[in-house]
Design an enzyme around this catalytic site. Structure first.
Site, short mmCIF file in Angstrom:
data_model
loop_
_atom_site.label_atom_id
_atom_site.label_comp_id
_atom_site.label_asym_id
_atom_site.label_seq_id
_atom_site.Cartn_x
_atom_site.Cartn_y
_atom_site.Cartn_z
N GLU A 1 -4.92 6.55 -6.06
CA GLU A 1 -3.67 6.47 -6.86
C GLU A 1 -3.99 6.63 -8.35
O GLU A 1 -3.19 7.19 -9.10
CB GLU A 1 -2.97 5.13 -6.57
N LYS B 1 -2.75 -3.81 -5.49
CA LYS B 1 -2.05 -2.78 -6.28
C LYS B 1 -1.08 -3.44 -7.25
O LYS B 1 -1.34 -4.54 -7.73
CB LYS B 1 -1.35 -1.78 -5.35
N HIS C 1 -9.82 4.77 -7.34
CA HIS C 1 -8.80 4.75 -6.28
C HIS C 1 -7.96 6.03 -6.36
O HIS C 1 -7.65 6.51 -7.45
CB HIS C 1 -7.92 3.50 -6.42
N SER D 1 -4.63 2.45 5.83
CA SER D 1 -3.79 1.88 6.89
C SER D 1 -4.57 1.05 7.91
O SER D 1 -4.28 1.09 9.11
CB SER D 1 -2.98 2.98 7.58
N GLY E 1 -1.48 4.07 2.82
CA GLY E 1 -0.08 3.65 2.74
C GLY E 1 0.85 4.49 3.59
O GLY E 1 2.07 4.40 3.46
N ASN F 1 -6.74 -4.81 -1.79
CA ASN F 1 -6.25 -4.21 -3.04
C ASN F 1 -4.74 -4.47 -3.11
O ASN F 1 -3.97 -3.86 -2.38
CB ASN F 1 -6.54 -2.70 -3.01
N GLU G 1 -11.74 6.67 1.44
CA GLU G 1 -10.30 6.49 1.67
C GLU G 1 -9.63 7.86 1.74
O GLU G 1 -9.26 8.42 0.69
CB GLU G 1 -9.68 5.68 0.55
C1 PEP Z 1 -5.64 1.34 -0.41
O1 PEP Z 1 -4.75 1.42 -1.23
O2 PEP Z 1 -6.81 1.27 -0.79
C2 PEP Z 1 -5.27 1.32 1.00
C3 PEP Z 1 -6.21 1.53 1.88
O3 PEP Z 1 -3.94 1.11 1.31
P1 PEP Z 1 -3.31 0.92 2.77
O4 PEP Z 1 -4.20 -0.06 3.51
O5 PEP Z 1 -1.94 0.36 2.53
O6 PEP Z 1 -3.31 2.25 3.42
#
Ligand code: PEP
Length: 249
Positions: free
Chosen positions: A96, A11, A94, A212, A172, A9, A166
């Site tokens: 966000e 973003k 997601h 992460s 992040g 992703n 998630e």
């Molecule tokens: C995400 O945004 O779906 C995500 C898992 O981000 P990150 O790997 O940076 O934690």
């Protein structure tokens, strides 16, 4: 059949020339695992990414879409638009988008219906906040996110759905759920599906972990029996790191 998938992703990162560069770098990597590889660039770069990966083992997917067929929704993109440029899969829900764009289980249910009506595949994201986990409410939250957005569907719809757990506190932040925490939640998710839809749907469901994931921790997380892949944010922006994760299977 349950598949292994690693989806990047991107973003709101990468303009056109950065997209070109990252795709060139991705195409130089070799894949040694059987995982399906997906990348999700921004809307403006989807067409270029689709054209640039046409002959490669990389699927280009969208980060979001609107539920309406068309109309007065300034700034939005619908399923037909995505399909018309070859995009067949969309990420929905997601954290966000839930946090910054007020997406709710109810609006996501409409997006799910719209994507399925256009025969699109969905990567459906959900996960608890840190306060939920600290209070021991993570299963209640995750269970209700799944039920509210997906449990109006017929069992047959799930062949077009991939789930992505998630935990918001791990996105992040550099903080990852431990492999055991991921496995426990993925087992709970599969059990939730099994209770409503039976073994066939539950066993066939691909459940990704996101939060992460890095080259250093991917192998251990992916070794868990109910973890079928990853949704990758930060580490998807570097071709070597992303393919190290793809090849962690
Ligand atoms: C995400 O945004 O779906 C995500 C898992 O981000 P990150 O790997 O940076 O934690």
């Amino acid at each position: 059949m349950r598949k292994n998938i690693v989806a990047g992703n991107w973003k709101m990162n990468n303009d056109l020339s950065q997209t070109e560069r990252l795709i060139t770098d991705l195409k130089k990597q070799s894949k040694t695992s059987n995982a399906e590889v997906m990348i999700a660039p921004s809307f403006t770069n989807l067409w270029h990414a689709f054209e640039a990966t046409r002959l490669d083992d990389i699927e280009v997917v969208a980060q979001n879409m609107h539920f309406a067929e068309n109309g007065a929704y300034t700034g939005e993109v619908n399923a037909s638009m995505l399909k018309s440029i070859g995009v067949k899969t969309v990420i929905l829900g997601h954290s966000e988008r839930r946090a910054y764009f007020n997406e709710t289980d109810e609006s996501l249910a409409k997006k799910v219906d719209a994507a399925l009506a256009h025969d699109m595949r969905i990567i459906f994201c959900f996960g608890e906040e840190l306060a939920d986990r600290k209070a021991g409410n993570e299963e209640t939250i995750v269970g209700s996110q799944i039920k509210n957005a997906l449990f109006h569907l017929e069992a047959s719809a799930f062949k077009n759905i991939v789930l992505a757990y998630e935990p918001v506190w791990a996105i992040g932040t550099g903080e990852t759920a431990s492999p055991e925490q991921a496995q426990d939640m993925h087992a709970f998710i599969r059990q939730t599906l099994q209770t409503k839809y039976g073994n066939d749907v539950a066993d066939a469901m691909t459940i990704l972990y996101g939060g992460s994931v890095k080259p250093a921790n991917a192998k251990e997380i992916f070794s868990k029996p109910d973890v079928d892949g990853g949704l990758i944010g930060g580490a998807a922006l570097k071709a070597e790191d992303f393919y190290a994760i793809v090849n962690a299977f």
